[in-house]
Design an enzyme around this catalytic site. Sequence first.
Site, PDB file in Angstrom:
ATOM      1  N   GLY A  78      64.533  25.877 102.028  1.00  0.00           N
ATOM      2  CA  GLY A  78      64.363  24.863 103.071  1.00  0.00           C
ATOM      3  C   GLY A  78      62.942  24.826 103.615  1.00  0.00           C
ATOM      4  N   ARG A 142      65.933  24.663  95.582  1.00  0.00           N
ATOM      5  CA  ARG A 142      66.775  25.839  95.827  1.00  0.00           C
ATOM      6  C   ARG A 142      67.250  26.526  94.543  1.00  0.00           C
ATOM      7  NH1 ARG A 142      67.861  26.889 100.978  1.00  0.00           N
ATOM      8  NH2 ARG A 142      67.856  25.220 102.514  1.00  0.00           N
ATOM      9  N   ASP A 173      66.678  35.326 100.121  1.00  0.00           N
ATOM     10  CA  ASP A 173      67.141  35.244  98.724  1.00  0.00           C
ATOM     11  C   ASP A 173      65.966  35.052  97.766  1.00  0.00           C
ATOM     12  OD1 ASP A 173      69.762  35.638  99.280  1.00  0.00           O
ATOM     13  OD2 ASP A 173      70.311  33.512  99.271  1.00  0.00           O
ATOM     14  N   LYS A 199      59.288  33.194 104.667  1.00  0.00           N
ATOM     15  CA  LYS A 199      59.469  31.843 105.210  1.00  0.00           C
ATOM     16  C   LYS A 199      60.908  31.612 105.626  1.00  0.00           C
ATOM     17  CE  LYS A 199      61.739  29.230 103.349  1.00  0.00           C
ATOM     18  NZ  LYS A 199      62.671  28.420 102.563  1.00  0.00           N
ATOM     19  N   THR A 200      61.178  31.002 106.725  1.00  0.00           N
ATOM     20  CA  THR A 200      62.446  30.367 107.080  1.00  0.00           C
ATOM     21  C   THR A 200      62.465  30.103 108.578  1.00  0.00           C
ATOM     22  OG1 THR A 200      64.846  30.405 107.162  1.00  0.00           O
ATOM     23  CG2 THR A 200      63.831  32.563 107.235  1.00  0.00           C
ATOM     24  N   ASP A 202      65.024  29.881 110.169  1.00  0.00           N
ATOM     25  CA  ASP A 202      66.198  30.585 110.701  1.00  0.00           C
ATOM     26  C   ASP A 202      65.836  31.892 111.415  1.00  0.00           C
ATOM     27  OD1 ASP A 202      67.442  28.549 109.405  1.00  0.00           O
ATOM     28  OD2 ASP A 202      68.439  29.775 107.891  1.00  0.00           O
TER      29      ASP A 202
END
Length: 548
Positions: A78, A142, A173, A199-200, A202
Amino acid sequence: MKKSALQKARAAYQPKLPIALQGPVKVVEGHATQSVADQEAIKALFPCTYGLPEIRFEKNPTPTPGKPLNVGVILSGGQAPGGHNVICGIFDGIKKINRDSRLFGFLMGPDGLVKHRYIELTAPIIDEYRNTGGFDIIGSGRTKLETKEQFDKGLEILRELGITALVIIGGDDSNTNAAILAEYYKANNTGIQVIGCPKTIDGDLKNDVIETSFGFDTATKVYSEVIGNIQRDCNSAKKYWHFIKLMGRSASHIALECALQTQPNICLISEEIEANNMSLDQVVDYIAGIVASRAADGNNFGTILIPEGLIEFIPEIKRLIKELNELLGKNKTVVAGMSEEQLTDFILKNLAPENVEVLHKLPETVARQLMLDRDPHGNVQVSLIETEKLLSGLVADLLNTTPSFKECGGKFSAQHHFFGYEGRCADPSNFDADYCYSLGFNAAALINAGVTGYMSSIRNLVKPAVQWIPGGIPITMMMNIERRNAEDKPVIQKALVRLDGAPFEKFAAQRDEWAHNTCYIYPGPIQYFGPAEVCDQPSMTLKYEHKH
Ligand code: FBP
């Protein structure tokens, strides 16, 4: 391409670098490392890259000239604000080491490596994307890099282009896959290094050595701006309860950070709900209790933040989803040709009675979504469930059957929002612009140092950027063994909200006050130019976690 006035001004922003990266560096090796858990198993799976030392970079007073580096880069998963600056940092970093260095971007995520789709990232391209949001410079995807065939296909193109190092910018992941790829390329003496970048939005890729993932800072600031705007609107009209769902997949870091920034009346934290073994009814009771108590004070309005992953953390629903996934997974061929009615019938006949009871408690639309909407792997698509509407509907039902609510003049009218995509491609805040550029520049230094299987790491992030500490962490150090799709797999441990952590404790100490009084904070939009106390503040989560 036409640009806005802000885009033009922003293009000229020079991201700040840690002092150690401002000139040639030398490597300072720390102690040998080990994985966070399951040491023997991880060591056996990563014989070539396990146990490596942590690395720190310091200024080098006696540098030697660097050789040209040919590097490949992949954006994975993402979008998160700042990805372009990581790439700009890698580009500037390898050019500083040797001006003949070259950077290639693989297109649309890991798929680009496997399918040999790439572009060379030259100075004019890079200059177009400095300090911008989005991943559109090369696109993202992804696809998981996990098979030998994929690794070998990748190797073909890396060799063809003379690339000797690959940077994978991704979440837990993707970085797990980076570690597996690094091990494979090292075990096969390919001479190709693999470096990861955290990175994220979240915020769940963090640990003792990686302080935060990039993108979290900007995304939460964007969401907090709009939550603040909604709070001011609701405090003006005083007639709506706003149910606001926030992205973040499983962990509740985004919701918690936004709560700390905006002080809503309610913020649910999935990890706490699970720890307290709360049922859906209890969650609804909790919300309705606050709505009723505010109504008794004449306040028929409020805001409630709901983490995206909530539904999966409510133990009774978690059990239901688990059984549904197993039942439908084991009977794939049996259920394949069934009509919706037949499938519903099959499920109701075969589920454990307590799970059927949970299903019946849910509104029909949600029950149908759980039973019938599946992803390509046959799993329930939890993220499609409109938790904000589910909760407001159940709260309304409960209040309608509570006479005292009406008697005290209580009214309940809900508005719904879901914030996620709005924040993922925002222009990076100064924090993310600086952090990402430093992560990329530092990745170039790791490549020049000849290491593989490392994650680019910038620490001391609550201090001004010049004091940040650059270095590298062996990815195997963050791994443990987890059960995924009925198999034991080595994975980077995901960071959920810690109930004994300072950010949650700060929130928990204030939430009763926020529930009953109206204590809203209106953070306003991200500021890119102006005093440091307005423009350069890191997230509150980071500040509380690293307050010394
Ligand atoms: P990453 O973990 O890949 O960074 O993605 C984060 C995220 O934004 C989650 O918050 C969200 O649940 C998911 O991606 C949405 O995915 P998609 O972009 O495929 O709709």
